[in-house]
Motif scaffolding. Structure first.
Motif, PDB file in Angstrom:
ATOM      1  N   PRO A  54     -25.009 -34.322  36.224  1.00 40.39           N
ATOM      2  CA  PRO A  54     -25.942 -35.175  36.029  1.00 40.39           C
ATOM      3  C   PRO A  54     -27.219 -34.400  35.191  1.00 40.39           C
ATOM      4  N   LEU A  55     -27.366 -33.144  35.476  1.00 40.04           N
ATOM      5  CA  LEU A  55     -28.299 -32.450  34.426  1.00 40.04           C
ATOM      6  C   LEU A  55     -27.792 -31.930  33.269  1.00 40.04           C
ATOM      7  N   GLY A  56     -26.466 -31.460  33.132  1.00 38.57           N
ATOM      8  CA  GLY A  56     -25.895 -30.604  32.218  1.00 38.57           C
ATOM      9  C   GLY A  56     -25.473 -31.776  30.985  1.00 38.57           C
ATOM     10  N   LYS A  57     -24.955 -32.829  31.432  1.00 43.74           N
ATOM     11  CA  LYS A  57     -24.344 -33.702  30.401  1.00 43.74           C
ATOM     12  C   LYS A  57     -25.429 -34.279  29.452  1.00 43.74           C
ATOM     13  N   PRO A  58     -26.694 -34.720  30.109  1.00 51.92           N
ATOM     14  CA  PRO A  58     -27.834 -34.800  28.855  1.00 51.92           C
ATOM     15  C   PRO A  58     -28.108 -33.809  28.180  1.00 51.92           C
ATOM     16  N   GLU A  59     -28.183 -32.370  28.704  1.00 45.65           N
ATOM     17  CA  GLU A  59     -28.726 -31.291  27.962  1.00 45.65           C
ATOM     18  C   GLU A  59     -27.453 -31.050  26.940  1.00 45.65           C
ATOM     19  N   GLU A  60     -26.038 -31.282  27.175  1.00 42.71           N
ATOM     20  CA  GLU A  60     -25.165 -30.973  26.156  1.00 42.71           C
ATOM     21  C   GLU A  60     -25.194 -32.064  25.039  1.00 42.71           C
ATOM     22  N   GLU A  61     -25.188 -33.281  25.490  1.00 38.39           N
ATOM     23  CA  GLU A  61     -25.480 -34.507  24.497  1.00 38.39           C
ATOM     24  C   GLU A  61     -26.921 -34.144  23.515  1.00 38.39           C
ATOM     25  N   THR A  62     -27.833 -33.732  24.089  1.00 35.93           N
ATOM     26  CA  THR A  62     -28.968 -33.454  23.425  1.00 35.93           C
ATOM     27  C   THR A  62     -29.073 -32.263  22.271  1.00 35.93           C
ATOM     28  N   ILE A  63     -28.496 -30.964  22.757  1.00 33.38           N
ATOM     29  CA  ILE A  63     -28.230 -30.110  21.822  1.00 33.38           C
ATOM     30  C   ILE A  63     -27.390 -30.581  20.685  1.00 33.38           C
ATOM     31  N   LYS A  64     -26.281 -31.132  20.805  1.00 36.67           N
ATOM     32  CA  LYS A  64     -25.428 -31.757  19.661  1.00 36.67           C
ATOM     33  C   LYS A  64     -26.313 -32.627  18.818  1.00 36.67           C
ATOM     34  N   MET A  65     -26.906 -33.667  19.492  1.00 36.13           N
ATOM     35  CA  MET A  65     -27.810 -34.494  18.530  1.00 36.13           C
ATOM     36  C   MET A  65     -28.778 -33.772  17.857  1.00 36.13           C
ATOM     37  N   ILE A  66     -29.381 -32.909  18.421  1.00 29.44           N
ATOM     38  CA  ILE A  66     -30.327 -32.380  17.381  1.00 29.44           C
ATOM     39  C   ILE A  66     -29.871 -31.563  16.416  1.00 29.44           C
ATOM     40  N   ILE A  67     -28.567 -30.678  16.634  1.00 30.01           N
ATOM     41  CA  ILE A  67     -27.949 -29.803  15.711  1.00 30.01           C
ATOM     42  C   ILE A  67     -27.423 -30.541  14.618  1.00 30.01           C
ATOM     43  N   ASP A  68     -27.068 -32.051  14.965  1.00 33.49           N
ATOM     44  CA  ASP A  68     -26.639 -32.749  14.034  1.00 33.49           C
ATOM     45  C   ASP A  68     -27.379 -33.353  13.166  1.00 33.49           C
ATOM     46  N   GLU A  69     -28.648 -33.669  13.666  1.00 35.63           N
ATOM     47  CA  GLU A  69     -30.071 -33.763  12.656  1.00 35.63           C
ATOM     48  C   GLU A  69     -30.320 -32.675  11.837  1.00 35.63           C
ATOM     49  N   VAL A  70     -30.375 -31.355  12.188  1.00 33.94           N
ATOM     50  CA  VAL A  70     -30.732 -30.441  11.363  1.00 33.94           C
ATOM     51  C   VAL A  70     -29.776 -30.259  10.322  1.00 33.94           C
ATOM     52  N   ASN A  71     -28.454 -30.024  10.670  1.00 32.96           N
ATOM     53  CA  ASN A  71     -27.457 -30.095   9.646  1.00 32.96           C
ATOM     54  C   ASN A  71     -27.509 -31.264   8.493  1.00 32.96           C
ATOM     55  N   GLY A  72     -27.528 -32.537   9.091  1.00 39.27           N
ATOM     56  CA  GLY A  72     -28.148 -33.764   8.056  1.00 39.27           C
ATOM     57  C   GLY A  72     -29.097 -33.598   7.279  1.00 39.27           C
ATOM     58  N   ASN A  73     -30.107 -32.798   7.556  1.00 39.51           N
ATOM     59  CA  ASN A  73     -31.270 -32.534   6.693  1.00 39.51           C
ATOM     60  C   ASN A  73     -31.049 -31.367   5.919  1.00 39.51           C
ATOM     61  N   GLY A  74     -29.911 -30.686   5.887  1.00 39.20           N
ATOM     62  CA  GLY A  74     -29.640 -29.586   4.909  1.00 39.20           C
ATOM     63  C   GLY A  74     -29.534 -28.128   5.721  1.00 39.20           C
ATOM     64  N   GLY A  75     -29.769 -28.273   7.163  1.00 42.42           N
ATOM     65  CA  GLY A  75     -29.507 -27.163   7.708  1.00 42.42           C
ATOM     66  C   GLY A  75     -30.749 -26.167   7.642  1.00 42.42           C
ATOM     67  N   ILE A  76     -30.650 -24.920   7.851  1.00 43.91           N
ATOM     68  CA  ILE A  76     -31.591 -23.977   7.624  1.00 43.91           C
ATOM     69  C   ILE A  76     -31.545 -23.058   6.405  1.00 43.91           C
ATOM     70  N   ASP A  77     -32.262 -23.225   5.423  1.00 42.75           N
ATOM     71  CA  ASP A  77     -32.271 -22.598   4.210  1.00 42.75           C
ATOM     72  C   ASP A  77     -30.910 -22.854   3.667  1.00 42.75           C
ATOM     73  N   GLY A  78     -30.361 -24.044   3.662  1.00 47.49           N
ATOM     74  CA  GLY A  78     -29.099 -24.347   3.184  1.00 47.49           C
ATOM     75  C   GLY A  78     -27.862 -24.106   3.917  1.00 47.49           C
ATOM     76  N   LYS A  79     -28.002 -23.489   4.849  1.00 49.11           N
ATOM     77  CA  LYS A  79     -26.992 -22.985   6.034  1.00 49.11           C
ATOM     78  C   LYS A  79     -27.068 -23.856   7.240  1.00 49.11           C
ATOM     79  N   LYS A  80     -25.677 -24.417   7.469  1.00 53.39           N
ATOM     80  CA  LYS A  80     -25.477 -25.396   8.508  1.00 53.39           C
ATOM     81  C   LYS A  80     -25.231 -24.414   9.639  1.00 53.39           C
ATOM     82  N   ILE A  81     -25.858 -25.211  10.729  1.00 53.82           N
ATOM     83  CA  ILE A  81     -25.701 -24.523  12.102  1.00 53.82           C
ATOM     84  C   ILE A  81     -24.075 -24.679  12.588  1.00 53.82           C
ATOM     85  N   LYS A  82     -23.353 -23.736  13.029  1.00 54.46           N
ATOM     86  CA  LYS A  82     -22.246 -24.247  13.697  1.00 54.46           C
ATOM     87  C   LYS A  82     -22.595 -24.026  15.312  1.00 54.46           C
ATOM     88  N   LEU A  83     -22.349 -24.953  15.891  1.00 52.74           N
ATOM     89  CA  LEU A  83     -22.554 -24.983  17.537  1.00 52.74           C
ATOM     90  C   LEU A  83     -21.073 -24.616  18.188  1.00 52.74           C
TER      91      LEU A  83
END
Length: 396
Positions: A54-83
């Protein structure tokens, strides 16, 4: 002819293997030369299943959601995050094995995770020895301010700790003149850490524990313990645990007719607690992050905008209520991304950037970290919340 063809195939195969080997070597985001990599490897170790789900599932979902957003916006200095996400299954051994894999095999740049305190505490020595930045999502004060003074140079935390939450709880009890209480804590690192802070501070607020006891994280009936509590005649009962076990104890308190205020920890700040405890949840009061009552905050609250944005994004994507635990993950990923954008993947520079996080407005509060404080939250990050008719209500 056949020998010529065989030689050509062998040459091509060796070349392909060498190319693959180079790609693996540069994708890990090591402490030197990391800016040349094609991707930035980030690890997560979350209790996505098991008793802490009940604690971990929303954590996992949130991490994936935000990293998808970062990668969708071009990543970090053009590099995508691999989770690289590992489910530690609410098991300490699984958490440690996951940490070893991320550090030794995957050679990640940084690690986020440790849903529960016991898992997080077991993972810390590995991160410190390997000198890999690690952001914990667990609450125990021992994560970032250990009593034994063991190293925490590479360890950070985004959940409010016992040293932030317990004073808020005691202040509430003092204000309500509830001076004689029962302390009931879960028998694990989370419960032990909370109890130690309670013992240390209760006298400052004029609070006396008329009885202290503990229950297992796997408890399914606490009535025998609560019979002893009833005889001690407390003015209020503190239940210090997380959603699953606290729901059992809360239901049992109501079932044996203990009609006193129930004050709980921020570990119950999820809808699963209300679902598990049912009507017994009504009237429970606890300190927690402001996300649960964002619609009741004033417009002058500095967190309100980011809280609403996270709530909307998460609930639209997962069709489920946003929780403060997902909020801890939101803060961890954004703090890490900010540091990566500032200094790149050099681990020592990354550690320094995390340590100098200042004025970051997140879900768990406004973070101001320092060399002496790798959490950076104060009691103003919390609200006292009461459960009424199955919903969260902001208290006084």
């Amino acid at each position: 002819m056949k020998l010529w063809l065989f030689g050509l195939m062998a040459f091509v195969l060796v070349g392909a293997m060498a190319a693959c080997g180079n790609k693996e070597e540069t994708s890990g985001g090591g402490s030197s030369g990391g800016d040349k990599s094609e991707e930035i490897k980030i690890g997560s170790i979350i209790d996505a299943s098991g008793s802490a789900a009940p604690l971990g599932k929303p954590e996992e979902e949130t991490i994936k959601m935000i990293i998808d957003e970062v990668n969708g916006n071009g990543g970090i200095d053009g590099k995508k995050i691999k989770l690289i996400s590992i489910d530690s299954k609410s098991d300490q051994n699984e958490a440690v094995l996951g940490m070893k894999k991320l550090i030794e095999q995957e050679k990640v740049t940084a690690i986020i995770g440790g849903t529960i305190s016991g898992n997080s505490l077991a993972m810390i020595p590995l991160a410190e020895k390997a000198q890999v930045p690690y952001i914990s999502l667990a609450a125990s004060k021992q994560v970032n301010q250990p009593d034994d003074n063991s190293p925490r140079d590479w360890t950070y935390k985004t959940a409010q700790g016992d040293d932030v939450v317990i004073p808020k709880l005691l202040e509430y009890l003092e204000g309500k003149k509830l001076t004689k209480v029962a302390w009931l804590g879960v028998a694990n690192s989370y419960g032990t850490s909370g109890h130690e802070e309670f013992e240390k501070l209760k006298g400052d607020y004029g609070i006396e524990a008329v009885i202290e006891d503990e229950f297992e994280a796997t408890v399914n009936d606490a009535k025998s313990m609560l019979t002893r509590v009833k005889k001690a005649n407390p003015q209020a009962i503190i239940v210090w645990g997380t959603a699953q076990e606290s729901a059992v104890v809360t239901k049992n308190i109501r079932e044996i007719g203990l009609d006193v205020p129930i004050i709980e920890s921020h570990g119950i700040g999820t809808k699963e607690f209300i679902e598990l405890a049912g009507d017994a949840a009504n009237g429970v009061i606890f300190p927690a992050g402001k996300l649960l009552v964002v619609d009741q905050l004033g417009d002058d609250d500095s967190q309100k905008e980011v809280l609403n944005q996270f709530k909307e994004s998460y609930e639209n994507k997962f069709d489920n209520a946003a929780s403060t635990f997902g909020g801890h993950a939101f803060d961890a990923v954004h703090i890490l991304v900010n540091a990566l954008e500032e200094v790149g993947t050099d681990k020592e520079k990354l550690r320094e950037a995390l340590e100098n996080t200042e004025g970051f407005v997140g879900i768990s509060g406004v973070f101001n970290m320092s060399a002496d404080d790798h959490n950076g939250l104060k009691s103003d990050s919390l609200a006292m919340i009461e459960i009424k008719d199955g919903s969260w209500t902001k208290g006084e």
